[in-house]
Design a protein around this motif. Structure first.
Motif, PDB file in Angstrom:
ATOM      1  N   LYS A 194     -35.274  54.387  68.487  1.00  0.00           N
ATOM      2  CA  LYS A 194     -33.969  53.489  67.757  1.00  0.00           C
ATOM      3  C   LYS A 194     -32.883  54.226  67.474  1.00  0.00           C
TER       4      LYS A 194
ATOM      5  N   ASP B 239     -31.106  55.430  70.681  1.00  0.00           N
ATOM      6  CA  ASP B 239     -30.436  54.311  71.318  1.00  0.00           C
ATOM      7  C   ASP B 239     -29.315  54.035  70.932  1.00  0.00           C
ATOM      8  N   SER B 240     -29.273  53.976  69.422  1.00  0.00           N
ATOM      9  CA  SER B 240     -28.035  53.852  68.757  1.00  0.00           C
ATOM     10  C   SER B 240     -26.884  54.725  69.001  1.00  0.00           C
TER      11      SER B 240
ATOM     12  N   HIS C 267     -26.747  56.651  71.456  1.00  0.00           N
ATOM     13  CA  HIS C 267     -26.248  56.535  72.837  1.00  0.00           C
ATOM     14  C   HIS C 267     -25.441  55.274  73.069  1.00  0.00           C
ATOM     15  N   ARG C 268     -25.671  54.128  72.330  1.00  0.00           N
ATOM     16  CA  ARG C 268     -24.692  52.834  72.433  1.00  0.00           C
ATOM     17  C   ARG C 268     -23.356  53.200  72.051  1.00  0.00           C
ATOM     18  N   GLY C 269     -23.421  54.050  70.708  1.00  0.00           N
ATOM     19  CA  GLY C 269     -21.936  54.332  70.061  1.00  0.00           C
ATOM     20  C   GLY C 269     -21.210  55.508  70.934  1.00  0.00           C
TER      21      GLY C 269
ATOM     22  N   VAL D  44     -21.498  55.537  74.339  1.00  0.00           N
ATOM     23  CA  VAL D  44     -21.245  54.526  75.571  1.00  0.00           C
ATOM     24  C   VAL D  44     -19.998  53.627  75.091  1.00  0.00           C
ATOM     25  N   LEU D  45     -20.334  53.080  73.977  1.00  0.00           N
ATOM     26  CA  LEU D  45     -18.909  52.106  73.411  1.00  0.00           C
ATOM     27  C   LEU D  45     -17.782  52.798  73.335  1.00  0.00           C
TER      28      LEU D  45
ATOM     29  N   GLU E  78     -16.667  53.695  76.742  1.00  0.00           N
ATOM     30  CA  GLU E  78     -15.952  52.398  77.505  1.00  0.00           C
ATOM     31  C   GLU E  78     -14.652  52.209  76.838  1.00  0.00           C
TER      32      GLU E  78
END
Length: 657
Positions: A370, A373-374, A376-378, A380-381, A384
């Motif tokens: 978790k 992933d958090s 990685h999402r940060g 990635v965002l 982007e």
């Protein structure tokens, strides 16, 4: 597990706020020395920053390896974490660098505002995993031992079954030997009786033979005496004309015949007794041989019984050993079952511990996933967003030719938005001071709606086609060509439908006329072929002459049936001929070919058919294939095929008229 209280110079409990970093370090040392599972706490107040060197400090990120896509995330997580050798080094490092977090080799964690003591006695995850692996290995050994003991138990059961089968077999063989011994004893007694009876019979035969020999000797002596007397009588001279006494001769002849008869009977009796003696001698020899064989068999039976007795003793010993072995095997099986139960219980305990450890490992792994992933999402965002900003800047330069700074200064959110043009059917107010004609502040949602409406309108306009006029002219020309072709097809279809209508009318007219003519002729021809009968043709659908069928109704004289299937073979044949002749008369033809149409007709019906053929002969030529002589008699010419002796067929013709 909860950390128990540790007494020291500064008493610290789990979750208690610690006054200073020195007290926290002391509590960590005490907890480590007392084998506590760990004493977490928060350090209150600002830690003094004492500058000074430290040794053995290594960034924690450098000690972690793994996939390249996770290394960056782990490096960010462990960015301010440093691994040192002892708790004193950690204290010096945190005092000198408050922004860092120090971790010792014993698991102690020390920061500026928190401290977490490890325990040298508490098992680590590796130790727990090693214990789990050791328990699994021991469990596998116990399982292997259980399987081995089960196999030994099965082998012992097999050996026990084999020993039991061997004992049963030896017992059966002993019983068979006893039965055979009894049978041999009975046979010996029977043969002994037969031998004694044969010996008595031999003695009686010897006595009879002796008596027969004595009788033979006496008969021989009497015969010799009679022969001498006969010779003497024959030698005695007779006197004068004295006739010999015939009575004496007859008596002597009778005595000689009796003597010869007695001799013959004695010889026959002696021969008979000799044969009986020979037979008794052979029987006695056979009995002697049988007795010897029985004695030998008895000896063999005694030997066999002794051998069976020894085998029975061996089998008893084997059975006793088998029972002892079975008792040992049963004890071993019980012991193995107990060990197996203990192993299964240990296995269950180890499996429960393993499941708990695995569950804890899964929880830790899920938490790590978790966090990863958090992060990685940060990332990635963020990437982007940066890519989106770069794309917007590039689009502003390429499409609008405006730098990002100028675009923000002129069209930024702080600038007023000019009024939008009038939509279709909308009338703008003429007053310049009207709110509709005034610029409005930037509201993102309103501007996004305007953008979507403008994009829809733009999409509805479509792309500009510079060849639209040429394509329209080509399509118009093709449309005109296809329209002309369609009109031609419609006109052709109307003409074809008219032709079909005329053909149908003509076919209907011709068929109607032919039907009426054929029906009229059929009634007359049927009445001639069946005098007193009735026949006619009936339409199945008179309203539709193009699709109707024709039924043939025939009623010979004296019958009420009207279906052809109920008529005889000759009647059906004659009815079919009547229909053919009716068609011939309704629509005459230059010639007709008939193939044995009168084969099933009798003489009367044949004569009627011949008369109709003669009528047809006046206007047409008839070719008839037939075997009827009467049909041949009315013909003008005959043609036949004949084969002569050379095997070659040839056509023969003969004109009759």
């Amino acid at each position: 597990p909860p950390a128990r209280a540790v007494e020291s110079e500064a008493t610290v409990e789990a979750g208690e706020v610690i006054g200073a970093s020195e007290a926290a370090v002391a509590a960590v040392r005490v907890s480590a020395g007392d084998d506590a599972a760990g004493v977490p706490g928060a350090v209150g107040g600002a830690a003094p920053r004492v500058p000074g060197p430290w040794s053995g400090a290594v960034p924690a990120a450098e000690l972690v390896g793994g996939p390249a896509e996770l290394t960056a995330a782990v490096a960010r997580l462990l960015r301010d974490v440093v691994v040192v050798g002892t708790l004193e080094d950690a204290e010096e490092l945190v005092a000198a660098r408050p922004e860092l977090t120090a971790v010792t080799g014993d698991g102690d964690l020390l920061g500026t505002h928190f401290a977490h003591g490890g325990s040298a006695g508490a098992p680590t995850l590796l130790e727990v995993q090693a214990s789990v692996d050791e328990a699994a290995a021991e469990l596998e050994d116990l399982a292997a031992r259980c399987e081995k003991l089960a196999e030994e138990q099965q082998a012992a059961a097999g050996r026990r079954a084999e020993c039991a089968a061997l004992v049963e077999e030896l017992a059966e063989r002993r019983r068979a030997a006893d039965r055979e011994k009894s049978q041999v004893a009975g046979d010996l007694g029977r043969l002994g009786g037969q031998a004694r009876a044969a010996a008595g019979e031999a003695e009686r035969s010897d006595a009879a033979a002796a008596r027969a020999e004595e009788a033979l000797a006496r008969a021989t002596e009497e015969a010799e005496e009679l022969a001498e007397r006969l010779a003497v009588a024959e030698e005695e001279p007779g006197g004068g004309d004295e006739e010999p006494d015939t009575a004496v001769r007859d008596r002597l002849a009778a005595d000689g015949a009796n003597a010869r008869q007695t001799e013959m009977e004695a010889r026959l009796q002696a021969r008979t007794h000799e044969e009986r003696v020979k037979a008794l001698a052979g029987r006695a020899d056979a009995l002697d041989r049988g007795a010897r064989a029985e004695r030998e068999a008895r000896v063999r039976a005694e030997r066999r019984r002794a051998r069976l007795r020894r085998e029975a003793e061996v089998a008893g010993a084997v059975a006793a050993g088998g029972r002892q072995l079975l008792a040992h095997v049963e004890v071993s099986a019980v012991r193995a079952e107990e060990e197996r139960g203990a192993a299964e219980r240990a296995k269950a305990e180890r499996e429960a511990a393993l499941v708990a450890e695995r569950s804890q490992a899964r929880d830790l792994k899920s938490e790590l996933d978790k966090l990863t992933d958090s992060m990685h999402r940060g990332e990635v965002l963020g990437a982007e967003k940066r890519l989106r900003i770069e794309q917007l800047e590039t689009r502003a330069l390429e499409e609008l030719g405006v730098e990002p700074a100028g675009l923000m200064s002129e069209y930024g959110p702080e600038q007023l938005v000019p009024p939008s043009p009038a939509a279709d059917g909308e009338v703008l107010p003429e007053d310049p001071e009207h709110p509709r004609n005034q610029p409005v502040p930037y509201v993102r949602t309103d501007q996004e709606k305007r953008l979507r409406a403008a994009e829809r309108a733009y999409q509805q306009l479509g792309k500009v086609n510079p060849l639209a006029l040429e394509e329209f002219a080509a399509l118009e020309e093709r449309h005109q060509f296809l329209s002309e072709q369609l009109e031609d097809l419609k006109k052709t279809r109307a003409d074809l439908m008219q032709v079909v209508k005329e053909v149908d009318e003509r076919v209907e007219q011709v068929f109607t006329e032919a039907y009426h003519d054929t029906a009229r002729e059929f009634e007359g021809v049927f009445a001639r072929l069946f005098p007193g009968g009735e026949g006619r043709l009936v339409l199945t659908d008179p309203d539709d002459m193009l699709a109707t069928g024709v039924d043939v109704e025939a009623r010979p004289p004296g019958k009420k049936v009207k279906r052809l299937s109920l008529l005889s073979g000759g009647e059906r044949s004659l009815t079919a001929v009547a229909l053919l002749v009716s068609i011939f008369k309704a629509r005459p033809s230059p010639f007709y070919v008939m193939d044995e149409v009168e084969a099933a007709l009798d003489d009367t019906n044949l004569q009627r058919l011949i008369r109709i053929m003669e009528e047809l002969q006046e206007s047409s030529q008839l070719i008839v294939i037939t075997h009827q002589k009467r049909t041949m008699e009315v013909a003008d010419a005959l043609y036949g095929v004949s084969m002569q002796g050379d095997g070659v067929s040839k056509v023969i013709s003969q004109r009759l008229h």
